[in-house]
Write a protein that holds these residues in place. Structure first.
Motif, PDB file in Angstrom:
ATOM      1  N   VAL A 131     -10.219  11.551 -62.283  1.00 35.99           N
ATOM      2  CA  VAL A 131      -8.849  11.667 -61.796  1.00 35.99           C
ATOM      3  C   VAL A 131      -8.816  12.798 -60.779  1.00 35.99           C
ATOM      4  O   VAL A 131      -9.303  13.899 -61.041  1.00 35.99           O
ATOM      5  CB  VAL A 131      -7.866  11.947 -62.948  1.00 35.99           C
ATOM      6  CG1 VAL A 131      -6.442  12.112 -62.422  1.00 35.99           C
ATOM      7  CG2 VAL A 131      -7.916  10.812 -63.978  1.00 35.99           C
ATOM      8  N   VAL A 132      -8.261  12.520 -59.609  1.00 38.03           N
ATOM      9  CA  VAL A 132      -8.257  13.505 -58.525  1.00 38.03           C
ATOM     10  C   VAL A 132      -6.826  13.877 -58.166  1.00 38.03           C
ATOM     11  O   VAL A 132      -5.902  13.072 -58.314  1.00 38.03           O
ATOM     12  CB  VAL A 132      -8.996  12.972 -57.278  1.00 38.03           C
ATOM     13  CG1 VAL A 132     -10.436  12.644 -57.602  1.00 38.03           C
ATOM     14  CG2 VAL A 132      -8.290  11.753 -56.692  1.00 38.03           C
ATOM     15  N   ARG A 133      -6.660  15.082 -57.684  1.00 39.44           N
ATOM     16  CA  ARG A 133      -5.357  15.559 -57.214  1.00 39.44           C
ATOM     17  C   ARG A 133      -5.242  15.359 -55.714  1.00 39.44           C
ATOM     18  O   ARG A 133      -6.174  15.680 -54.971  1.00 39.44           O
ATOM     19  CB  ARG A 133      -5.194  17.036 -57.563  1.00 39.44           C
ATOM     20  CG  ARG A 133      -5.159  17.323 -59.051  1.00 39.44           C
ATOM     21  CD  ARG A 133      -5.257  18.804 -59.338  1.00 39.44           C
ATOM     22  NE  ARG A 133      -4.223  19.554 -58.628  1.00 39.44           N
ATOM     23  CZ  ARG A 133      -4.210  20.876 -58.514  1.00 39.44           C
ATOM     24  NH1 ARG A 133      -5.191  21.599 -59.051  1.00 39.44           N
ATOM     25  NH2 ARG A 133      -3.237  21.476 -57.871  1.00 39.44           N
ATOM     26  N   LEU A 134      -4.111  14.857 -55.270  1.00 38.21           N
ATOM     27  CA  LEU A 134      -3.916  14.624 -53.842  1.00 38.21           C
ATOM     28  C   LEU A 134      -4.131  15.904 -53.049  1.00 38.21           C
ATOM     29  O   LEU A 134      -4.743  15.876 -51.969  1.00 38.21           O
ATOM     30  CB  LEU A 134      -2.515  14.080 -53.573  1.00 38.21           C
ATOM     31  CG  LEU A 134      -2.241  13.793 -52.098  1.00 38.21           C
ATOM     32  CD1 LEU A 134      -2.924  12.513 -51.669  1.00 38.21           C
ATOM     33  CD2 LEU A 134      -0.762  13.738 -51.792  1.00 38.21           C
ATOM     34  N   ASP A 135      -3.649  17.025 -53.558  1.00 35.84           N
ATOM     35  CA  ASP A 135      -3.743  18.285 -52.819  1.00 35.84           C
ATOM     36  C   ASP A 135      -5.186  18.696 -52.567  1.00 35.84           C
ATOM     37  O   ASP A 135      -5.447  19.508 -51.679  1.00 35.84           O
ATOM     38  CB  ASP A 135      -3.010  19.404 -53.568  1.00 35.84           C
ATOM     39  CG  ASP A 135      -1.499  19.256 -53.481  1.00 35.84           C
ATOM     40  OD1 ASP A 135      -1.032  18.481 -52.624  1.00 35.84           O
ATOM     41  OD2 ASP A 135      -0.794  19.904 -54.274  1.00 35.84           O
ATOM     42  N   GLU A 136      -6.124  18.168 -53.338  1.00 35.18           N
ATOM     43  CA  GLU A 136      -7.534  18.484 -53.143  1.00 35.18           C
ATOM     44  C   GLU A 136      -8.263  17.408 -52.340  1.00 35.18           C
ATOM     45  O   GLU A 136      -9.463  17.545 -52.089  1.00 35.18           O
ATOM     46  CB  GLU A 136      -8.212  18.653 -54.512  1.00 35.18           C
ATOM     47  CG  GLU A 136      -7.654  19.822 -55.319  1.00 35.18           C
ATOM     48  CD  GLU A 136      -8.274  19.933 -56.690  1.00 35.18           C
ATOM     49  OE1 GLU A 136      -8.869  18.934 -57.158  1.00 35.18           O
ATOM     50  OE2 GLU A 136      -8.160  21.005 -57.303  1.00 35.18           O
ATOM     51  N   ARG A 137      -7.555  16.346 -51.930  1.00 32.99           N
ATOM     52  CA  ARG A 137      -8.195  15.234 -51.229  1.00 32.99           C
ATOM     53  C   ARG A 137      -7.423  14.859 -49.962  1.00 32.99           C
ATOM     54  O   ARG A 137      -7.403  13.697 -49.552  1.00 32.99           O
ATOM     55  CB  ARG A 137      -8.268  14.010 -52.151  1.00 32.99           C
ATOM     56  CG  ARG A 137      -8.954  14.239 -53.490  1.00 32.99           C
ATOM     57  CD  ARG A 137     -10.397  14.686 -53.338  1.00 32.99           C
ATOM     58  NE  ARG A 137     -11.184  13.742 -52.587  1.00 32.99           N
ATOM     59  CZ  ARG A 137     -11.764  12.670 -53.131  1.00 32.99           C
ATOM     60  NH1 ARG A 137     -11.643  12.421 -54.416  1.00 32.99           N
ATOM     61  NH2 ARG A 137     -12.469  11.850 -52.388  1.00 32.99           N
ATOM     62  N   LEU A 138      -6.794  15.826 -49.316  1.00 26.08           N
ATOM     63  CA  LEU A 138      -5.901  15.509 -48.202  1.00 26.08           C
ATOM     64  C   LEU A 138      -6.613  14.837 -47.018  1.00 26.08           C
ATOM     65  O   LEU A 138      -6.077  13.871 -46.465  1.00 26.08           O
ATOM     66  CB  LEU A 138      -5.160  16.768 -47.750  1.00 26.08           C
ATOM     67  CG  LEU A 138      -4.109  17.271 -48.746  1.00 26.08           C
ATOM     68  CD1 LEU A 138      -3.533  18.595 -48.290  1.00 26.08           C
ATOM     69  CD2 LEU A 138      -2.992  16.241 -48.924  1.00 26.08           C
ATOM     70  N   PRO A 139      -7.797  15.307 -46.571  1.00 29.77           N
ATOM     71  CA  PRO A 139      -8.453  14.578 -45.468  1.00 29.77           C
ATOM     72  C   PRO A 139      -8.732  13.124 -45.813  1.00 29.77           C
ATOM     73  O   PRO A 139      -8.468  12.218 -45.007  1.00 29.77           O
ATOM     74  CB  PRO A 139      -9.749  15.377 -45.239  1.00 29.77           C
ATOM     75  CG  PRO A 139      -9.430  16.755 -45.722  1.00 29.77           C
ATOM     76  CD  PRO A 139      -8.547  16.531 -46.917  1.00 29.77           C
TER      77      PRO A 139
END
Length: 245
Positions: free
Chosen positions: A138-146
């Motif tokens: 599960v990933v957080r959007l704030d850590e995957r913005l590019p």
């Protein structure tokens, strides 16, 4: 869009977006959500594990309301949760999901009221798209913005991949894997050829030669920041494109 599970009828108006303020307020009240708080939305690409969906707050006070909805009319259903974050914040919530086998999944940024949950649900869905297919994470959007920017504009992402890595993709799978592995190790090691060589188990000159070959094939230099940005983003598209790497 149909909603299922115990909380579905109440989650629907909150997560669909565009509902009247009174409808949002009634749904939030029915769920027991406070008017203000630290909320997030989680969208899973695989069924929620029973251990995750269990009733009751977490040890840090985090509370979960799970529902199930179609991504679009006629599409497969996905598990969605409104999360009232506790003391451990979003990182703690993601850690709980990962520890209990949830994923792939995406978590939205933190929002401050139930009225913002519709927008949060859309962003959580975007975060899910940045997961490699089949990943149990599960990933957080704030850590995957590019990566989120890339998956939000798939036609531009495909063009970026073809323009930057086209010559590399014409090579055989083994050569592609060697060159991509070299640049990924180099990036993960902060641009250190020596540390990348240790990670890859080869001589530093071997890494250097692979990087130079990649530069020649792509006509991009790893020492020019704008060109390095293009390469990094194209590699992200490659990672997210099934069968391309």
């Amino acid at each position: 869009m149909g909603w299922g599970t115990r909380y579905g009828a109440l989650l629907g108006p909150l997560l669909a977006g565009g509902a009247r303020p009174d409808v949002v307020a009634d749904a939030a009240h029915g769920l027991g959500l406070p008017e203000r708080g630290r909320f997030a939305v989680v969208v899973l690409g695989a069924p929620v594990p029973e251990a995750v969906a269990a009733e009751g707050p977490d040890a840090d006070g985090t509370r979960w309301w799970w529902g199930r909805a179609e991504r679009s009319p006629g599409a497969e259903e996905e598990d969605v949760a409104v999360v009232l974050l506790g003391g451990a914040g979003p990182a703690g919530a993601v850690a709980r999901l990962t520890e209990r086998g949830a994923g792939p999944g995406g978590m939205s940024p933190v929002v401050g009221s139930p009225a913002e949950l519709g927008a949060a649900r859309r962003l959580a869905g975007t975060a899910l798209l940045t997961c490699v297919p089949g990943a149990r994470k599960v990933v957080r959007l704030d850590e995957r913005l590019p990566a989120a920017l890339l998956v939000s504009r798939p036609e531009l992402a495909a063009r970026l991949l073809a323009e930057v890595l086209g010559p590399l993709l014409e090579r055989g799978p083994a050569e592609r894997a060697v060159l991509v592995g070299a640049v990924e190790a180099w990036l993960e090691c902060g641009g250190s050829v020596g540390r990348a060589a240790v990670r890859l188990g080869c001589h530093r000159n071997t890494v250097f030669n692979r990087l130079r070959r990649l530069e020649r094939l792509t006509a991009r230099s790893l020492t020019r920041p704008p060109e390095l940005v293009e390469l990094v983003l194209a590699l992200e598209v490659l990672r997210l494109t099934p069968g391309a790497s």
